[in-house]
Design an enzyme around this catalytic site. Structure first.
Site, PDB file in Angstrom:
ATOM      1  N   SER A  21       0.618  -1.307   0.110  1.00  0.00           N
ATOM      2  CA  SER A  21       0.061  -0.159   0.268  1.00  0.00           C
ATOM      3  C   SER A  21       0.999   1.356   0.213  1.00  0.00           C
ATOM      4  O   SER A  21       1.825   1.319   1.204  1.00  0.00           O
ATOM      5  CB  SER A  21      -0.940  -0.115   1.264  1.00  0.00           C
ATOM      6  OG  SER A  21      -1.297   1.195   1.302  1.00  0.00           O
ATOM      7  N   SER A  23      -0.841   4.354   0.603  1.00  0.00           N
ATOM      8  CA  SER A  23      -1.175   5.207   1.410  1.00  0.00           C
ATOM      9  C   SER A  23      -0.769   5.771   2.303  1.00  0.00           C
ATOM     10  O   SER A  23      -1.101   6.980   2.848  1.00  0.00           O
ATOM     11  CB  SER A  23      -2.792   4.203   1.992  1.00  0.00           C
ATOM     12  OG  SER A  23      -3.429   4.018   0.988  1.00  0.00           O
ATOM     13  N   LYS A  71     -14.152  -4.062   2.035  1.00  0.00           N
ATOM     14  CA  LYS A  71     -14.509  -2.795   1.502  1.00  0.00           C
ATOM     15  C   LYS A  71     -16.939  -3.714   2.496  1.00  0.00           C
ATOM     16  O   LYS A  71     -17.241  -2.795   2.977  1.00  0.00           O
ATOM     17  CB  LYS A  71     -13.999  -2.210   0.076  1.00  0.00           C
ATOM     18  CG  LYS A  71     -13.564  -1.811   0.533  1.00  0.00           C
ATOM     19  CD  LYS A  71     -13.045  -1.399  -1.065  1.00  0.00           C
ATOM     20  CE  LYS A  71     -11.465  -0.507  -1.524  1.00  0.00           C
ATOM     21  NZ  LYS A  71     -11.449   0.042  -2.630  1.00  0.00           N
ATOM     22  N   ASP A 111     -13.580   5.989  -3.212  1.00  0.00           N
ATOM     23  CA  ASP A 111     -13.453   4.806  -4.458  1.00  0.00           C
ATOM     24  C   ASP A 111     -14.057   5.791  -5.758  1.00  0.00           C
ATOM     25  O   ASP A 111     -14.078   6.253  -6.770  1.00  0.00           O
ATOM     26  CB  ASP A 111     -13.827   3.668  -4.135  1.00  0.00           C
ATOM     27  CG  ASP A 111     -12.827   2.970  -3.346  1.00  0.00           C
ATOM     28  OD1 ASP A 111     -11.621   3.710  -3.137  1.00  0.00           O
ATOM     29  OD2 ASP A 111     -13.134   1.479  -3.342  1.00  0.00           O
ATOM     30  N   GLY A 135     -15.907  -8.080 -10.602  1.00  0.00           N
ATOM     31  CA  GLY A 135     -16.747  -7.791 -10.390  1.00  0.00           C
ATOM     32  C   GLY A 135     -17.065  -7.342  -8.944  1.00  0.00           C
ATOM     33  O   GLY A 135     -18.041  -7.706  -7.881  1.00  0.00           O
ATOM     34  N   THR A 160     -16.215 -15.018 -13.865  1.00  0.00           N
ATOM     35  CA  THR A 160     -17.819 -15.346 -13.523  1.00  0.00           C
ATOM     36  C   THR A 160     -19.329 -14.918 -13.092  1.00  0.00           C
ATOM     37  O   THR A 160     -19.364 -14.360 -12.578  1.00  0.00           O
ATOM     38  CB  THR A 160     -17.513 -16.295 -12.145  1.00  0.00           C
ATOM     39  OG1 THR A 160     -16.654 -17.259 -11.811  1.00  0.00           O
ATOM     40  CG2 THR A 160     -18.613 -17.319 -12.072  1.00  0.00           C
ATOM     41  N   PRO A 161     -19.820 -15.204 -14.546  1.00  0.00           N
ATOM     42  CA  PRO A 161     -20.803 -13.835 -14.808  1.00  0.00           C
ATOM     43  C   PRO A 161     -21.901 -14.024 -13.445  1.00  0.00           C
ATOM     44  O   PRO A 161     -22.029 -13.537 -13.248  1.00  0.00           O
ATOM     45  CB  PRO A 161     -21.484 -14.444 -15.852  1.00  0.00           C
ATOM     46  CG  PRO A 161     -20.747 -14.762 -16.438  1.00  0.00           C
ATOM     47  CD  PRO A 161     -19.718 -15.722 -15.939  1.00  0.00           C
ATOM     48  N   GLY A 249      -4.106   3.710 -11.666  1.00  0.00           N
ATOM     49  CA  GLY A 249      -4.101   3.721 -10.657  1.00  0.00           C
ATOM     50  C   GLY A 249      -3.890   4.772  -9.758  1.00  0.00           C
ATOM     51  O   GLY A 249      -4.845   4.830  -8.710  1.00  0.00           O
TER      52      GLY A 249
END
Length: 289
Positions: A21, A23, A71, A111, A135, A160-161, A249
């Site tokens: 990280s 941060s 999160k 975010d 996802g 994996t939809p 990012g």
């Protein structure tokens, strides 16, 4: 700006793993620029250990930043949530807020702001059609940010939809035309048209099949890759080879962090910091090798 109480303030970013990280460097630079003698660490905390860690923080703890996989796990621990947390289903910021003789645990999501600001500061002020890779919780924030910039059509590509059904429902709730496909699906079956932006929320070390993106797409679509370690990611390298536009990012990281600092200092992500341009400049400099 500082007093004896401020000197005792403690903050940290939590996650597992967390050693990569950036941060701590960002936040340390911000508090130096603000004249605050606050301490910000990186702490390895797993999902199972999170409840005890959050509830056991002593009075000098002001707040927490959360990365994956925390999160969503933090949601049951919160006394209140901002509207974006409820919409995205994830919080990346916790503020310990004194309320009389007690202390409330307040959750925020910065975010969404980070994704939107990363795009806007790089000249992307309007979106129509996007590709969203991944996802998870960050993907939900990216979908909301895209909607705020006008996106009304999204292709969500995941391994994996079935695991992206909730994300697809979020997109439709936002008024978007959403299609979900697997990375393994035939590229010929993908919706036609070149997206305005491709937003990847995948780990930086993941390499995708080159056939997923045409040369035309890589040259014309803006890529925002939320990964920053390692950098450039494999996906960013492909985009750069096609002379396409790439947003690192680190841009999202800086902007979501400045919103976190606002929360920790003022209790509100919408309240600008004193000399915020200087704070932002200091944070960027902290990321320069």
């Amino acid at each position: 700006m500082t007093d004896s109480a401020d000197a005792r303030q403690q903050l940290a970013v939590l996650g597992s793993p967390i050693g990569h990280s950036k941060s701590p460097a960002l936040h340390a630079a911000a508090y130096r620029a603000l004249g605050l003698d606050w301490h910000y660490d990186a702490v390895e905390v797993t999902v199972d250990a999170l409840p005890e860690f959050v509830r056991s923080r002593p009075a000098q703890w002001r707040g927490l930043s959360l990365t994956m996989p925390l999160k969503r796990s933090v949601l049951p621990l919160l006394d209140s949530r901002d509207a974006i947390v409820n919409l995205a289903g994830g919080a990346n910021t916790v503020l310990f807020s004194p309320e009389g003789d007690t202390r409330a645990i307040r959750g925020f999501n910065t975010d969404v702001y980070g994704v939107r600001a990363a795009l806007e500061t790089n000249g992307v002020n309007k979106l129509g059609y996007i590709y969203l890779l991944g996802g998870g919780a960050t993907a939900a924030s990216a979908l909301i940010a895209s909607s705020q910039l006008g996106a009304d059509r999204a292709l969500i590509v995941v391994r994996t939809p079935l695991k992206a059904l909730e994300l697809a429902q979020l997109g439709r709730h936002l008024g978007m035309d959403v299609t979900v496909q697997a990375f393994s699906d035939d590229a010929a079956d993908r919706p036609k048209g070149v997206p305005d932006a491709v937003i990847s929320t995948l780990p930086g070390g993941i390499s995708l099949e080159a056939e997923l993106f045409s040369d035309r797409m890589r040259a014309r679509s803006v890529l925002l890759d939320v990964a920053y370690d390692p950098w450039p990611s494999a996906l960013a390298t492909e985009w750069q080879a096609a002379k396409g536009t790439v947003i690192s990012g680190l841009e999202m990281l800086v902007h979501q962090a400045i919103a976190q600092v606002r929360i920790f200092v003022a209790g509100d992500a919408s309240t600008p910091l004193p000399d915020e341009s200087l704070v932002l400049k200091s944070m960027r400099a902290a990321l320069t090798p």
